[in-house]
Each structure stands twice: as C-alpha cells, then as structure tokens.
Design a protein around this motif. Structure first.
Motif, PDB file in Angstrom:
ATOM      1  N   ASP A  41     -33.167  53.426 -72.910  1.00 20.39           N
ATOM      2  CA  ASP A  41     -32.530  52.725 -71.691  1.00 20.39           C
ATOM      3  C   ASP A  41     -33.652  53.082 -70.620  1.00 20.39           C
ATOM      4  O   ASP A  41     -33.753  51.911 -69.836  1.00 20.39           O
ATOM      5  N   ALA A  42     -34.073  54.197 -70.197  1.00 20.60           N
ATOM      6  CA  ALA A  42     -34.826  54.469 -69.165  1.00 20.60           C
ATOM      7  C   ALA A  42     -36.353  53.903 -69.403  1.00 20.60           C
ATOM      8  O   ALA A  42     -36.851  53.239 -68.439  1.00 20.60           O
ATOM      9  N   ARG A  43     -36.589  53.593 -70.616  1.00 25.98           N
ATOM     10  CA  ARG A  43     -38.067  52.866 -70.931  1.00 25.98           C
ATOM     11  C   ARG A  43     -37.759  51.216 -70.440  1.00 25.98           C
ATOM     12  O   ARG A  43     -38.806  50.656 -70.076  1.00 25.98           O
ATOM     13  N   ALA A  44     -36.492  50.809 -70.775  1.00 25.19           N
ATOM     14  CA  ALA A  44     -36.371  49.415 -70.501  1.00 25.19           C
ATOM     15  C   ALA A  44     -36.299  49.187 -69.065  1.00 25.19           C
ATOM     16  O   ALA A  44     -36.807  48.255 -68.402  1.00 25.19           O
ATOM     17  N   VAL A  45     -35.639  50.165 -68.435  1.00 23.28           N
ATOM     18  CA  VAL A  45     -35.468  49.987 -66.812  1.00 23.28           C
ATOM     19  C   VAL A  45     -36.821  50.071 -66.238  1.00 23.28           C
ATOM     20  O   VAL A  45     -37.176  49.316 -65.319  1.00 23.28           O
ATOM     21  N   LYS A  46     -37.664  50.933 -66.840  1.00 25.71           N
ATOM     22  CA  LYS A  46     -39.080  51.176 -66.276  1.00 25.71           C
ATOM     23  C   LYS A  46     -39.942  49.983 -66.408  1.00 25.71           C
ATOM     24  O   LYS A  46     -40.733  49.369 -65.555  1.00 25.71           O
ATOM     25  N   ALA A  47     -39.869  49.273 -67.797  1.00 22.51           N
ATOM     26  CA  ALA A  47     -40.259  48.012 -68.039  1.00 22.51           C
ATOM     27  C   ALA A  47     -39.824  46.905 -67.081  1.00 22.51           C
ATOM     28  O   ALA A  47     -40.776  46.002 -66.476  1.00 22.51           O
ATOM     29  N   VAL A  48     -38.652  46.737 -66.784  1.00 22.19           N
ATOM     30  CA  VAL A  48     -38.011  45.814 -65.948  1.00 22.19           C
ATOM     31  C   VAL A  48     -38.607  45.896 -64.484  1.00 22.19           C
ATOM     32  O   VAL A  48     -39.002  45.045 -63.865  1.00 22.19           O
ATOM     33  N   GLU A  49     -38.396  47.293 -64.223  1.00 25.72           N
ATOM     34  CA  GLU A  49     -39.184  47.763 -62.831  1.00 25.72           C
ATOM     35  C   GLU A  49     -40.693  47.024 -62.655  1.00 25.72           C
ATOM     36  O   GLU A  49     -41.142  46.680 -61.394  1.00 25.72           O
ATOM     37  N   GLU A  50     -41.390  47.303 -63.659  1.00 22.46           N
ATOM     38  CA  GLU A  50     -42.972  46.789 -63.490  1.00 22.46           C
ATOM     39  C   GLU A  50     -42.987  45.160 -63.754  1.00 22.46           C
ATOM     40  O   GLU A  50     -43.847  44.661 -63.001  1.00 22.46           O
ATOM     41  N   ALA A  51     -42.176  44.561 -64.407  1.00 24.18           N
ATOM     42  CA  ALA A  51     -42.283  43.174 -64.243  1.00 24.18           C
ATOM     43  C   ALA A  51     -41.877  42.845 -62.818  1.00 24.18           C
ATOM     44  O   ALA A  51     -42.299  41.716 -62.402  1.00 24.18           O
ATOM     45  N   ASN A  52     -40.732  43.343 -62.336  1.00 26.90           N
ATOM     46  CA  ASN A  52     -40.607  42.817 -61.036  1.00 26.90           C
ATOM     47  C   ASN A  52     -41.663  43.198 -59.858  1.00 26.90           C
ATOM     48  O   ASN A  52     -41.838  42.400 -59.155  1.00 26.90           O
ATOM     49  N   ALA A  53     -42.297  44.288 -60.060  1.00 27.81           N
ATOM     50  CA  ALA A  53     -43.251  44.563 -59.147  1.00 27.81           C
ATOM     51  C   ALA A  53     -44.544  43.471 -59.483  1.00 27.81           C
ATOM     52  O   ALA A  53     -45.139  43.320 -58.472  1.00 27.81           O
ATOM     53  N   GLU A  54     -44.533  43.042 -60.753  1.00 30.37           N
ATOM     54  CA  GLU A  54     -45.818  42.119 -61.062  1.00 30.37           C
ATOM     55  C   GLU A  54     -45.204  40.773 -60.280  1.00 30.37           C
ATOM     56  O   GLU A  54     -46.488  39.950 -59.769  1.00 30.37           O
ATOM     57  N   PHE A  55     -44.193  40.527 -60.183  1.00 30.39           N
ATOM     58  CA  PHE A  55     -43.649  39.163 -59.340  1.00 30.39           C
ATOM     59  C   PHE A  55     -44.191  39.365 -58.057  1.00 30.39           C
ATOM     60  O   PHE A  55     -44.895  38.380 -57.454  1.00 30.39           O
ATOM     61  N   TYR A  56     -43.657  40.344 -57.324  1.00 30.61           N
ATOM     62  CA  TYR A  56     -44.312  40.383 -55.904  1.00 30.61           C
ATOM     63  C   TYR A  56     -45.677  40.437 -55.692  1.00 30.61           C
ATOM     64  O   TYR A  56     -46.264  40.182 -54.864  1.00 30.61           O
ATOM     65  N   THR A  57     -46.434  41.270 -56.903  1.00 31.92           N
ATOM     66  CA  THR A  57     -47.972  41.240 -56.449  1.00 31.92           C
ATOM     67  C   THR A  57     -48.609  40.077 -56.604  1.00 31.92           C
ATOM     68  O   THR A  57     -49.388  39.722 -55.875  1.00 31.92           O
ATOM     69  N   ALA A  58     -48.018  39.194 -57.439  1.00 33.62           N
ATOM     70  CA  ALA A  58     -48.563  37.801 -57.628  1.00 33.62           C
ATOM     71  C   ALA A  58     -48.507  37.157 -56.436  1.00 33.62           C
ATOM     72  O   ALA A  58     -49.131  36.282 -56.215  1.00 33.62           O
ATOM     73  N   PHE A  59     -47.201  37.108 -55.938  1.00 38.21           N
ATOM     74  CA  PHE A  59     -47.014  36.470 -54.493  1.00 38.21           C
ATOM     75  C   PHE A  59     -47.720  36.731 -53.524  1.00 38.21           C
ATOM     76  O   PHE A  59     -48.399  36.207 -52.938  1.00 38.21           O
ATOM     77  N   GLU A  60     -48.199  38.254 -53.240  1.00 42.12           N
ATOM     78  CA  GLU A  60     -48.566  38.892 -52.308  1.00 42.12           C
ATOM     79  C   GLU A  60     -50.293  38.450 -52.362  1.00 42.12           C
ATOM     80  O   GLU A  60     -50.784  37.965 -51.320  1.00 42.12           O
ATOM     81  N   VAL A  61     -50.856  38.360 -53.481  1.00 45.06           N
ATOM     82  CA  VAL A  61     -52.171  38.118 -53.740  1.00 45.06           C
ATOM     83  C   VAL A  61     -52.457  36.623 -54.108  1.00 45.06           C
ATOM     84  O   VAL A  61     -53.448  36.137 -54.152  1.00 45.06           O
ATOM     85  N   GLY A  62     -51.476  35.870 -54.005  1.00 48.75           N
ATOM     86  CA  GLY A  62     -51.614  34.474 -54.274  1.00 48.75           C
ATOM     87  C   GLY A  62     -52.045  33.938 -55.522  1.00 48.75           C
ATOM     88  O   GLY A  62     -52.593  32.896 -55.848  1.00 48.75           O
ATOM     89  N   ASP A  63     -51.776  34.847 -56.574  1.00 46.31           N
ATOM     90  CA  ASP A  63     -52.311  34.460 -58.095  1.00 46.31           C
ATOM     91  C   ASP A  63     -51.311  33.728 -58.904  1.00 46.31           C
ATOM     92  O   ASP A  63     -50.437  34.169 -59.159  1.00 46.31           O
TER      93      ASP A  63
END
Length: 144
Positions: A4-26
C-alpha cells in the motif's frame, strides 16, 4: 515498505510528474502522464472555467493550447490526500498557483487557488491520469 505504501508513493510521483510537465510546458511529458490504450476514450479533464473535455485527443489538445499560451506557471500544493483502491487512486489537493506574463511591461504576476481532484489508473507498473477536475476557489472579503 508495504504494498500500500509503495502504491501511494508511486501515485504521488505520477501526480508530481503532472505538475512538472505543466510547469515546464512539456507536452510529451504531459502526454505520458495521461492514460492511453483502452482508457483513451474515457479520459476527462475540466480546467477551471472550461466545459468538460472527454477523450485523449481533446484533452491533450487543450494542454497544447494552455502550454502554448502560458509563459510561466508554478504550483505549490497543499492539503494533498491520496487514496489507493486496487488499480485506481484518487488524489485531491489545493493548487496554489503563481503565473506571470513575460510579454507585458510589468511582467504581470497573478496568483490564485484551485481545488483539484484526480483519478489515476494502474497501467502495468505505472499510474496514469484518467480524470482531472480543477475548480477555482473564489476569494472572500475576509481572506483579502
């Protein structure tokens, strides 16, 4: 670390990737964040103040348009909650947004807050975005 903790961490990383893509315009990175394949027709995105967009092509077109017209944007997330239910996960948060327009004399800077809800689906070893809904938080006189 538990499953469960690994799944939450992986979702947290996917969510962060969304914001990174938006911020850098990629757009390529944003495209990788969103689900594809069997889920492509089911994608839903509601940008603040926009009508609902459905389907991978329509959603990614909207991101291309937004990124082409955003010279600077930064997110500070608060109140992040992640709940994993098997192969689906729900992420809710408050997006505290700073944006600027480099084309103006003053470099206009604006800020605001949005509440966001997202649904991710597990696609093999990766979590991909299926639904994103952002709603602006209107300021009240007491907050100003």
């Amino acid at each position: 670390m538990s499953e469960d903790a690994r799944a939450v961490k992986a979702v947290e990383e996917a969510n962060a990737e969304f914001y990174t893509a938006f911020e850098v315009g990629d757009l390529d990175q944003m495209s990788r964040v969103w689900a594809d394949g069997e889920h492509a027709g089911s994608l839903v995105c509601v940008h603040p103040g926009w009508p609902m967009l459905r389907g991978r092509d329509e959603v990614l077109r909207s991101w291309a348009l937004i990124m082409a017209n955003t010279s600077y944007i930064q997110f500070v997330l608060t109140d992040v909650e992640i709940d994993v239910h098997g192969d689906q996960a729900v992420v809710t948060c408050k997006e505290n947004v700073l944006t600027a327009d480099e084309d103006t004399e003053t470099g206009f800077l604006a800020g605001g807050s949005i509440v966001a809800s997202k649904v991710f689906v597990r696609d093999g070893e990766h979590w991909r975005l299926l639904l994103h809904h952002g709603s602006p938080i209107l300021s009240t006189a007491e907050e100003e």
